[in-house]
Design an enzyme around this catalytic site. Structure first.
Site, PDB file in Angstrom:
ATOM      1  N   LYS A   1      -5.451 132.315  57.252  1.00 36.62           N
ATOM      2  CA  LYS A   1      -4.316 131.399  57.202  1.00 36.62           C
ATOM      3  C   LYS A   1      -4.537 130.306  56.154  1.00 36.62           C
ATOM      4  O   LYS A   1      -5.553 129.616  56.163  1.00 36.62           O
ATOM      5  CB  LYS A   1      -4.102 130.761  58.580  1.00 36.62           C
ATOM      6  CG  LYS A   1      -2.739 130.103  58.715  1.00 36.62           C
ATOM      7  CD  LYS A   1      -2.454 129.740  60.166  1.00 36.62           C
ATOM      8  CE  LYS A   1      -1.899 130.945  60.917  1.00 36.62           C
ATOM      9  NZ  LYS A   1      -1.819 130.769  62.345  1.00 36.62           N
TER      10      LYS A   1
ATOM     11  N   HIS B   1       1.450 152.813  45.727  1.00 33.31           N
ATOM     12  CA  HIS B   1       0.659 153.364  46.821  1.00 33.31           C
ATOM     13  C   HIS B   1      -0.006 154.629  46.285  1.00 33.31           C
ATOM     14  O   HIS B   1       0.334 155.740  46.675  1.00 33.31           O
ATOM     15  CB  HIS B   1       1.597 153.667  48.002  1.00 33.31           C
ATOM     16  CG  HIS B   1       0.904 153.955  49.294  1.00 33.31           C
ATOM     17  ND1 HIS B   1      -0.473 153.918  49.433  1.00 33.31           N
ATOM     18  CD2 HIS B   1       1.397 154.298  50.508  1.00 33.31           C
ATOM     19  CE1 HIS B   1      -0.769 154.223  50.698  1.00 33.31           C
ATOM     20  NE2 HIS B   1       0.346 154.452  51.355  1.00 33.31           N
TER      21      HIS B   1
END
Ligand SMILES: Nc1ncnc2c1ncn2[C@@H]1O[C@H](COP(=O)(O)OP(=O)(O)OP(=O)(O)O)[C@@H](O)[C@H]1O
Ligand SMILES: [Mg+2]
Ligand SMILES: [Zn+2]
Lengths: 155, 298
Positions: free
Chosen positions: B79, B128
């Protein structure tokens, strides 16, 4: 000194040392300064003339910056919006060097990526990076392509 | 250092090489201790059970170990910390970092701050590459890729797997047939890029009109959240659904692929036809990811 010196003569008082950016596409002078990182809060002594008559361009803008010689890498990025600009380095009231601008191959920290999902639009410690292609500016992080209105994406 | 970030970074010979390596691991029956002393960090900021588990499986099959941070942990542990800092720290723990992140370009950024190789396991709507390699691998198991006709069906606008597969296929001289609902067409930039690479891209109004001319049909998920209401979603979704009826008269070698998980795009009755190859495709994630992990850490 008159307002309509057709030789492109001095519109504002001459400077002893510094840089004159001449033949800026009319109306882009402020964007040019923005790209150069020169804002109201920086210390340079500036004169700006916009929409002056020019033989070559019809109308043009001129920017004069005292006591600062801009380097080629600094000024090349303005080629995006002012491809015909000429950089004049003034030393002791004379034009000591004159050069055109060339669009660089890679633009770092000049243009904001329009893709809201791009990692360069977060608080990460990286500058936006675009490679300059014929078809537009290509973000090297997210592959976004800016095709037109490049000026509106300038940081 | 060798990072695996985007399919655009690969030439055909690189792809062929990696596919060959995957095939070697496959035929070895996964018995390898090649990464015995290595540790991979799987850093997933977005939920993705399948991709994460297949990287973990691939690592284990190579005799290596892994540490794994899932999306919930990732968002609480880091965070306020930048990805750049997280990557610098993880670089000092592990021998490679496998990253899944919601922002496009996150893997490229990570590779700039990492002191170990980074493998992109999906960055937002971006790239990806391991998925694309396993798609190619699955096709190549049945037929040479060169010159085949490939249909791309579904959400071609937001579907990253379709974009990177299309770019990879453009290195093999295939013809691409796109079939997408209105508003979900392949972005013009990508179509332009494909054409610049010399690939023929043909747009079709519906799958029926083209399915008999295809060697591969690549189906992608049409997400409900792309539509204003569920009625219009069901309308579109049902008209793009693959059913056994649709498959009459198709080429014998037709192969239907789907990156999974599927929603309603493929009728489960299709699973029993010889054309359904999506479960094999999912299985191929392991040898392909073994090849990638081995390549960056060997
Ligand atoms: N000492 C100075 N102070 C301020 N501006 C100057 C000074 N010397 C030249 N300039 C300006 O720099 C620009 C280039 O000057 P130069 O004498 O080379 O003109 P030019 O021959 O018209 O050049 P160009 O072909 O680039 O237009 C002009 O806009 C001129 O007004
Ligand atoms: Mg002049
Ligand atoms: Zn971007």
């Amino acid at each position: 000194m008159t307002r309509k010196d057709p030789s492109g003569g001095l519109l504002v008082s001459p400077i002893r040392n510094g840089t004159v950016i001449d033949h800026i596409t009319a109306g882009e002078a402020l964007n040019v300064l923005r790209i150069l990182g020169i804002t109201g809060s920086t210390r340079e002594c500036l004169s700006i003339a916009t929409n002056v008559e020019s033989k070559r361009l019809g109308k043009k803008d001129i920017v004069k910056i005292e006591n600062r010689e801009l380097r080629t890498e600094e000024v090349d990025r303005i080629a995006l919006i002012a491809p015909h600009a000429r950089i004049n380095i003034i030393r002791d009231y004379h034009v000591a060097e004159k050069k055109g601008v060339e669009i660089p191959k890679v633009l770092k920290g000049v243009v904001r990526c329009p893709n809201p999902g791009c990692i360069t639009n977060t608080n990460e410690p990286v500058a936006s990076t675009f490679e300059v292609l014929d078809k537009g500016l290509h973000c090297l992080y997210c592959d976004w392509l800016i095709k037109n209105d490049i000026a509106s994406h300038i940081i | 250092m060798y990072h695996i970030i985007s399919i655009r970074d690969f030439e055909r010979s690189d792809l062929d090489y990696l596919l060959d390596r995957a095939e070697e691991f496959d035929t070895l029956g996964y018995r390898s201790r090649a990464l015995e002393d290595k540790l991979a960090a799987l850093l997933f900021f977005e939920p993705s059970t399948r991709t994460r588990m297949s990287f973990a499986t691939a690592m284990a099959r190579l005799g290596g170990r892994w540490i794994s941070v899932d999306s919930v942990e990732a968002s609480s542990i880091v965070k306020g910390e930048t990805l750049a800092d997280t990557i610098r720290v993880l670089s000092s723990y592990a021998d490679t970092i496998v990253l899944r992140h919601p922002k496009e370009g996150a893997a490229r950024l990570a590779s700039e701050f990492a002191t170990v190789p980074v493998i992109n396991a999906g960055d937002g709507a971006g790239q990806h590459p391991s998925q694309t390699l396993l798609d190619l691998y699955t096709i190549r198991q049945s037929m040479p890729i060169d010159g085949i006709d490939v249909g791309l069906l579904g959400d071609l606008r937001y579907g990253r797997t379709a974009h990177s597969l299309a770019l990879a296929l453009s290195l093999y001289g295939v013809t691409l047939h796109t079939i997408a609902p209105g508003g979900l067409e392949m972005p013009a930039n990508i179509t332009l890029e494909l054409r610049e690479r010399g690939t023929e891209v043909i747009e079709h109004a519906d799958v029926e009109e083209v399915i008999r001319d295809l060697d591969v049909l690549y189906v992608t998920r049409i997400q409900r959240e792309r539509f204003p209401d569920s009625a219009s979603y069901y309308n579109v979704a049902s008209s793009y659904r693959i059913t056994p009826d649709l498959l009459t008269g198709v080429r014998e070698n037709l192969m239907i692929l789907h990156p999974l998980p599927r929603a309603g795009e493929i009728d489960p009755a299709v699973d029993r036809t010889p054309y359904a190859r999506y479960f094999e495709q999912a299985k191929n994630g392991v040898p392909v990811r073994m090849a990638l992990l081995h390549e960056v850490m060997k």
